[in-house]
Each structure stands twice: as C-alpha cells, then as structure tokens.
Design an enzyme around this catalytic site. Structure first.
Site, short mmCIF file in Angstrom:
data_model
loop_
_atom_site.label_atom_id
_atom_site.label_comp_id
_atom_site.label_asym_id
_atom_site.label_seq_id
_atom_site.Cartn_x
_atom_site.Cartn_y
_atom_site.Cartn_z
N HIS A 99 -5.20 0.70 -6.11
CA HIS A 99 -4.93 -0.69 -5.75
C HIS A 99 -6.21 -1.25 -5.11
O HIS A 99 -6.99 -0.50 -4.51
CB HIS A 99 -3.80 -0.68 -4.72
CG HIS A 99 -3.26 -2.01 -4.31
ND1 HIS A 99 -3.91 -2.83 -3.42
CD2 HIS A 99 -2.14 -2.66 -4.67
CE1 HIS A 99 -3.19 -3.93 -3.25
NE2 HIS A 99 -2.12 -3.86 -3.99
N ASP B 151 -3.85 6.63 0.48
CA ASP B 151 -3.09 5.39 0.45
C ASP B 151 -1.66 5.75 0.08
O ASP B 151 -1.38 6.11 -1.07
CB ASP B 151 -3.72 4.45 -0.60
CG ASP B 151 -2.89 3.20 -0.84
OD1 ASP B 151 -1.80 3.08 -0.28
OD2 ASP B 151 -3.36 2.34 -1.62
N GLN C 161 2.92 3.24 -1.64
CA GLN C 161 4.07 3.32 -2.56
C GLN C 161 4.93 4.55 -2.33
O GLN C 161 5.96 4.71 -2.97
CB GLN C 161 3.59 3.25 -4.02
CG GLN C 161 2.98 1.93 -4.44
CD GLN C 161 3.99 0.78 -4.49
OE1 GLN C 161 5.20 0.98 -4.57
NE2 GLN C 161 3.49 -0.45 -4.43
N LYS D 93 7.05 -2.19 2.73
CA LYS D 93 7.41 -1.48 1.49
C LYS D 93 8.41 -0.36 1.78
O LYS D 93 8.77 0.41 0.89
CB LYS D 93 6.16 -0.93 0.80
CG LYS D 93 5.25 -2.03 0.25
CD LYS D 93 4.14 -1.43 -0.56
CE LYS D 93 2.97 -2.37 -0.76
NZ LYS D 93 3.23 -3.46 -1.69
N CYS E 111 -2.92 -5.95 -8.68
CA CYS E 111 -4.06 -5.64 -7.79
C CYS E 111 -4.73 -4.34 -8.21
O CYS E 111 -5.20 -3.56 -7.36
CB CYS E 111 -3.64 -5.56 -6.32
SG CYS E 111 -2.85 -7.04 -5.72
N1 PLP Z 1 -1.88 0.28 -1.91
C1 PLP Z 1 -0.94 0.29 -2.86
C2 PLP Z 1 -0.81 1.48 -3.76
C3 PLP Z 1 -0.08 -0.80 -2.99
O1 PLP Z 1 0.86 -0.79 -3.93
C4 PLP Z 1 -0.23 -1.91 -2.11
C5 PLP Z 1 0.60 -3.10 -2.25
O2 PLP Z 1 1.21 -3.34 -3.26
C6 PLP Z 1 -1.23 -1.86 -1.14
C7 PLP Z 1 -2.05 -0.75 -1.08
C8 PLP Z 1 -1.45 -2.98 -0.18
O3 PLP Z 1 -0.36 -3.06 0.72
P1 PLP Z 1 -0.26 -4.29 1.73
O4 PLP Z 1 -0.31 -5.53 0.88
O5 PLP Z 1 1.04 -4.08 2.39
O6 PLP Z 1 -1.42 -4.22 2.65
#
Ligand code: PLP
Length: 425
Positions: A118, A206, A209, A232, A374
C-alpha cells in the site's frame, strides 16, 4: 458459530441503512455500538486531557487511556505497554517509523520494501531514499531502495527478498496481508530468514489488513516495528498503533516536539520522557483510544476463531459463486488457497470497468471498492488500471454474497459487449 443476524444489530450503520450490503471492510469497518458508546461516554463523562491534570476527572481519563495501552500490548503479544505508541493510523505509524529511523541510517545502507505494498508502506521509504539521494539527510547520502517482486499467488517473493539481504540491509518494510491480493505473507518465516542473514536489519510490518481479522502476535513474528489502524478493526478513525520493541525505541530520538513529551524543556540538552511518551507530543485522540479499547474487547468477545471461520465461509462461497457465474470472464487476483487468504477478493471482469461495476452496484446499495486501492505499483506491474475489491467483516452474511452476485450479473447486462476492456491476468 457466529450469529451474523444478531451481530449485525451491534452496528447502528445497518439500522440506519437496512438494505446496505457493505463489502468494503478493507477500507474501513462500520463501528459497533460498544465502540460508539465508549467514545461517547468519554466525551460526555470525562472530556479531560491525559497525563496533565491533577484533579480526579483528568486522572480518571489518564487511567482509562493508559489501560488501553496495556490492553493493546496484551492484544498483540507485546512485552510491555511501553512498546505501544498511539498514532492517528497506519499511515502515521509508518511515516513515524521512517522519520525515527532516518537518523540511524549509515553510508552504504539500503532499504528494502516490496512491489505489493500500500502507498502508506512504500511512499515513506521512497521519500526517505529520495531525500538521501538529494543529500538532504544530514549524516549520510544515497540510501538506495530495493523493491521485491510478488509471486503469482500474490505473496512476497521471499527467496528474492532473502537473496538481497546483506550486512548493509538496514530496513525491510513489508505487509502482513496485501490489501489487493488478500494473500497473507508468512511473516514469522520471512523475519526468521532475514535475521539469519542479518540480525541487525530492522523489520517493519504493515499489519493494517490483519488487525481485526487475525490475531497479531508481534513476539511470534519477532518484528521490530508493527503498524495498524483502529478503524480497520471496528475501532474509531484517527487512531492507530506503532508497536516498537522496547530496546529499539529506547535508542530512537523523537521527531515531533511539544507538550506532554518533555521532562525538562529548559535543560540543555532538553530532557525528554522515556518511550513511548516521548513519541506522543501534543494531545492525543483520547476518545479514539478509548474506542479502540472497546473494539478490542468486542473482538475478544467474539474470538478470532469464530471471526476466521465466518470470513472463510464467505470467502469460499464468494469465490465459488463468482467462478460459477462468470467463468473465464472473471480474473481473480491472488491465491486459490483459502488458508493463505484474508477476507478480501480483488478481481476484474471482462466487458465492464471496475469503476462502472462499483458505481452500478452502489446504486443498488452494494458497496465495493474499485481503483488502484493505493497500490499503484502493484497494478502497474499487472498491467491493470484498476480492480474491483470485495472485503468482508463479521456483519456480512451469505445473503450479502447472493446480492453481490446478482448485482454483478445485472451490471454486466448493461455492458454487454464483445470487446474486453482488460488484458487478462
Ligand atoms: N496499509 C494497508 C495494507 C492498507 O490496506 C491501508 C489502508 O487501506 C493502509 C496501510 C493505510 O491505513 P490508514 O489509512 O488507516 O492509515
């Protein structure tokens, strides 16, 4: 077994929108009433700051706030609550990680991330490498960023990653579960192999998810830093976590300065609090943290085994129904192995662009996501401009899946042409 009918009633969103088929938990989850009530209770009955006031209400707020820090630590298997930094979300956590680690880079070091990340877990590292190449890091320059490809089943190509690890690999940043492929990466195994090559490499995971769908065990992973978001995992927006091993956090210098993080602001040099407090300058999202605590309690009440069984059933059913109905016209990203999948499916369908599909489904109260999610690099590598994504939460039902399938069938009748819009995957 999870009673999805009753669990849906924990989510006021579905009382307000009874016909809503919400299939976008990957973007954000609806909040259960327990979380909303906890946030409201704080605003109505406490509404004071943390770590400052010496009167009973403020002390009670601090106590509740810090209790959530301990709760988060237990929830993810951290050794101590001192390893838990509150942030505004995964993005903030990963940017904080990059900022904290920037001064620790030395000449000749390199950073590794992957092509399936992402943007939140690629851009902070791309920027860090860019700043270094422009000579903008005070102590070092030219820290290259290396990108690891993904496999056909949508996981990180671990062998290629490991082959790149050497004594100069300073940072590896990777995701536990791809928000596009839905594939889980074998984080414990990957980290073990990284450590065998270079025990000093700092590994950042990260887990955006994963949180809310699978248990997170930072000790089992042996990760140095782990980022995830409250929203999430059925918690509020605007709150997230950066876990850091205490021994590492103690070596890092704060990057944001202000109230609440300093012991003596007049000393020379300034004396800062110990971690995690030195990394939390300013007033935090107090109601968000309190709500996050309620979300964890909610999740623990249901149990991850129940959550996983439910999501796996929906996943199996959706994959089967999509293939039954759309055959070789549907192109599903990621693995066929359900055990390796989290509760999301991305796909393209011949004859209809994902944006059109999402829009038409939306008009019928079925919410799915369409676009690059993203993850531009991932889509670029696959030669796709967009995919459609369905992602599940504990409130979803088999009826939701049936509505999705008939919705897609209806949408396709509007775009009945013989010319495919996409190359197949
Ligand atoms: N990393 C992953 C794998 C994501 O799916 C997302 C959001 O969809 C993020 C990071 C970013 O999360 P946030 O928008 O809550 O900061």
């Amino acid at each position: 077994m999870l009673n999805t009918h009753t669990i849906k009633h924990h989510f006021p969103l579905f009382d307000r929108h009874p016909s809503l088929v919400y299939l976008d938990a990957g973007a954000t989850c609806p909040k259960p009433q327990e979380v909303i009530a906890a946030e409201r209770e704080y605003e109505e009955a406490f509404s004071t700051n943390v770590g400052r006031g010496l009167y009973p209400l403020a002390e009670a707020t601090t106590e509740r706030f810090e209790a959530v820090r301990s709760q988060v630590a237990r929830f993810i298997g951290a050794e101590s609550e001192r390893e838990i930094i509150f942030t505004s979300g995964t993005t903030a956590s990963l940017n904080l990680a990059a900022a904290l680690l920037a001064p620790t880079l030395r000449s000749g070091d390199h950073i590794i991330t992957t092509e399936l990340e992402h943007h939140s877990n690629s851009l902070p590292w791309i920027e860090l490498a860019r700043h270094s190449s422009k000579g903008e890091l005070a102590h070092t320059k030219n820290i290259p960023l290396r990108l690891i490809p993904f496999t056909e089943e949508g996981s990180i190509d671990t062998d290629q990653l490991i082959a790149l690890i050497d004594s100069k690999t300073r940072i590896v940043a990777l995701s536990a579960l791809s928000n596009v492929f839905g594939t889980r990466n074998p984080i414990t195994d990957i980290i073990k192999r990284i450590r065998n090559r270079n025990p000093e490499t700092i590994v950042i995971v990260d887990a955006a998810q994963m949180a809310g769908h699978f248990p997170i065990d930072v000790a089992q992973w042996d990760a140095d830093l782990v980022a995830f978001s409250g929203h999430k995992m059925y918690g509020p927006t605007g709150v997230g976590i950066l876990f850091g091993k205490q021994a590492l956090l103690e070596t890092l210098r704060p990057t944001t300065f202000g109230g609440g993080m300093v012991v003596d602001a007049c000393a020379e040099p300034t004396e800062y609090k110990e971690s995690p407090f030195c990394f939390e300058a300013g007033t935090p999202n107090i109601s968000g943290v309190i709500g996050l605590g309620a979300a964890i309690t909610f999740l623990e009440h249901i149990g991850f085994e129940t959550i996983r069984t439910h999501e796996k059933n929906l996943l199996t059913m959706t994959l089967t129904r999509l293939r039954e109905n759309f055959g070789d016209q549907i192109h599903i990203l990621g693995t066929d192995d359900i055990e390796k999948r989290g509760g999301l499916i991305s796909f393209t369908l011949d004859h209809i662009h994902p944006h059109d599909l999402a829009q038409i489904l939306g008009e019928h109260d079925i919410s799915i996501r369409a676009g690059e999610h993203c993850a531009a690099l991932l889509h670029r590598k696959l030669g796709l401009s967009a995919t459609a994504r369905v992602s599940f939460g504990i409130y979803n039902t088999e009826e939701d899946v049936e509505k999705l399938i008939s919705g897609i069938k209806n949408a396709r009748t509007l775009f009945d042409t013989k010319t495919p819009l996409h190359s197949s995957i």
